[in-house]
Design a protein around this motif. Structure first.
Motif, mmCIF file in Angstrom:
data_model
loop_
_atom_site.group_PDB
_atom_site.id
_atom_site.type_symbol
_atom_site.label_atom_id
_atom_site.label_comp_id
_atom_site.label_asym_id
_atom_site.label_seq_id
_atom_site.Cartn_x
_atom_site.Cartn_y
_atom_site.Cartn_z
ATOM 1 N N GLY A 144 40.274 42.584 38.414
ATOM 2 C CA GLY A 144 40.339 42.211 40.209
ATOM 3 C C GLY A 144 40.230 40.694 40.657
ATOM 4 O O GLY A 144 40.857 40.648 41.590
ATOM 5 N N LEU A 145 39.968 40.110 40.608
ATOM 6 C CA LEU A 145 39.962 38.673 40.112
ATOM 7 C C LEU A 145 41.434 37.999 39.803
ATOM 8 O O LEU A 145 41.781 37.133 39.768
ATOM 9 N N GLU A 146 42.423 38.614 38.348
ATOM 10 C CA GLU A 146 43.335 37.723 37.456
ATOM 11 C C GLU A 146 42.719 36.562 37.022
ATOM 12 O O GLU A 146 43.237 35.336 36.592
ATOM 13 N N LYS A 147 41.234 36.236 36.245
ATOM 14 C CA LYS A 147 41.500 34.849 36.392
ATOM 15 C C LYS A 147 40.060 35.132 34.175
ATOM 16 O O LYS A 147 40.172 36.494 34.418
ATOM 17 N N ARG A 148 40.459 34.532 33.605
ATOM 18 C CA ARG A 148 39.565 34.711 32.053
ATOM 19 C C ARG A 148 37.896 34.381 33.011
ATOM 20 O O ARG A 148 38.169 33.458 32.958
ATOM 21 N N LEU A 149 37.501 35.155 32.203
ATOM 22 C CA LEU A 149 36.154 34.717 31.633
ATOM 23 C C LEU A 149 35.710 34.131 30.644
ATOM 24 O O LEU A 149 36.385 34.494 29.829
ATOM 25 N N VAL A 172 26.430 33.982 42.725
ATOM 26 C CA VAL A 172 27.030 33.238 43.014
ATOM 27 C C VAL A 172 28.314 32.893 42.923
ATOM 28 O O VAL A 172 29.615 32.165 43.157
ATOM 29 N N MET A 173 28.836 33.508 41.363
ATOM 30 C CA MET A 173 29.810 32.439 40.472
ATOM 31 C C MET A 173 31.072 33.470 41.228
ATOM 32 O O MET A 173 32.259 33.467 41.695
ATOM 33 N N LEU A 174 30.683 34.706 41.337
ATOM 34 C CA LEU A 174 31.421 35.898 41.161
ATOM 35 C C LEU A 174 32.161 35.540 42.563
ATOM 36 O O LEU A 174 33.090 35.900 43.530
ATOM 37 N N LYS A 175 31.280 35.486 43.927
ATOM 38 C CA LYS A 175 31.494 35.127 44.893
ATOM 39 C C LYS A 175 31.972 33.875 45.050
ATOM 40 O O LYS A 175 33.674 34.040 46.653
ATOM 41 N N ALA A 176 32.360 32.862 44.521
ATOM 42 C CA ALA A 176 33.249 32.095 44.993
ATOM 43 C C ALA A 176 34.637 32.425 44.429
ATOM 44 O O ALA A 176 35.529 31.608 45.088
ATOM 45 N N ALA A 177 34.020 32.520 43.901
ATOM 46 C CA ALA A 177 36.001 33.047 42.746
ATOM 47 C C ALA A 177 36.758 34.237 43.708
ATOM 48 O O ALA A 177 38.175 34.191 44.259
ATOM 49 N N ARG A 178 35.752 35.186 44.306
ATOM 50 C CA ARG A 178 36.329 35.916 44.890
ATOM 51 C C ARG A 178 36.626 35.641 46.318
ATOM 52 O O ARG A 178 37.655 35.877 46.447
ATOM 53 N N GLN A 179 35.734 34.871 46.529
ATOM 54 C CA GLN A 179 36.261 33.796 48.166
ATOM 55 C C GLN A 179 37.529 32.930 48.340
ATOM 56 O O GLN A 179 38.971 32.948 48.574
ATOM 57 N N GLU A 180 37.967 32.687 46.889
ATOM 58 C CA GLU A 180 38.959 31.578 46.680
ATOM 59 C C GLU A 180 40.061 32.337 45.713
ATOM 60 O O GLU A 180 41.530 32.253 45.953
ATOM 61 N N ALA A 181 39.696 33.417 45.672
ATOM 62 C CA ALA A 181 41.236 34.433 45.633
ATOM 63 C C ALA A 181 41.537 34.505 46.702
ATOM 64 O O ALA A 181 42.135 35.929 46.737
ATOM 65 N N ASN A 182 41.062 34.901 47.937
ATOM 66 C CA ASN A 182 41.293 35.586 48.999
ATOM 67 C C ASN A 182 40.867 37.122 49.591
ATOM 68 O O ASN A 182 41.750 37.112 49.558
ATOM 69 N N LEU A 183 40.369 37.172 48.300
ATOM 70 C CA LEU A 183 40.147 38.988 48.418
ATOM 71 C C LEU A 183 38.735 39.162 49.668
ATOM 72 O O LEU A 183 37.456 38.660 48.772
ATOM 73 N N THR A 184 38.318 40.433 49.921
ATOM 74 C CA THR A 184 37.302 40.477 50.485
ATOM 75 C C THR A 184 36.608 41.534 49.176
ATOM 76 O O THR A 184 37.090 42.012 48.447
ATOM 77 N N GLN A 185 35.523 42.132 50.059
ATOM 78 C CA GLN A 185 34.078 43.203 48.428
ATOM 79 C C GLN A 185 35.238 43.998 48.511
ATOM 80 O O GLN A 185 35.192 44.445 47.546
#
Length: 96
Positions: free
Chosen positions: A86-91, A37-50
């Protein structure tokens, strides 16, 4: 169901105490779901498709999909790669 007073009591009633086989499976499946769920939300926030996320990280779209649906037991290193490359964010991981 007996007198359930909190979520932990509910889990014990349904799956058993921590350390039991049923409870360990529930906890593992629950973690996989939450990470997805967290990955999907972050991916969508980054406007990336799977597919775009998969291309950036050298994985497959089907793998991203399985993770997002909580169907894959993912390693921290792989999750970190998806987030940071992939999302250029920090974990950030904390133990409390």
């Amino acid at each position: 169901m007996k007198n359930t007073t909190n979520f932990e009591d509910l889990l014990i009633d349904k799956y058993g105490k921590k350390g039991s086989e049923n409870r360990d499976k529930f906890d593992s499946d629950s973690l996989a779901f939450r990470l997805g769920v967290m990955l999907k939300a972050a991916r969508q926030e980054a406007n990336l498709t799977q597919e775009q996320l998969a291309e950036k990280t050298g994985t497959k779209k089907s793998y991203i999909s399985r993770i997002e649906r909580g169907l894959s037991d993912i390693q921290i290193s792989t999750y970190n790669k998806l987030i940071e490359i992939g999302l250029e964010k920090r974990l950030h991981i904390s133990i409390g």
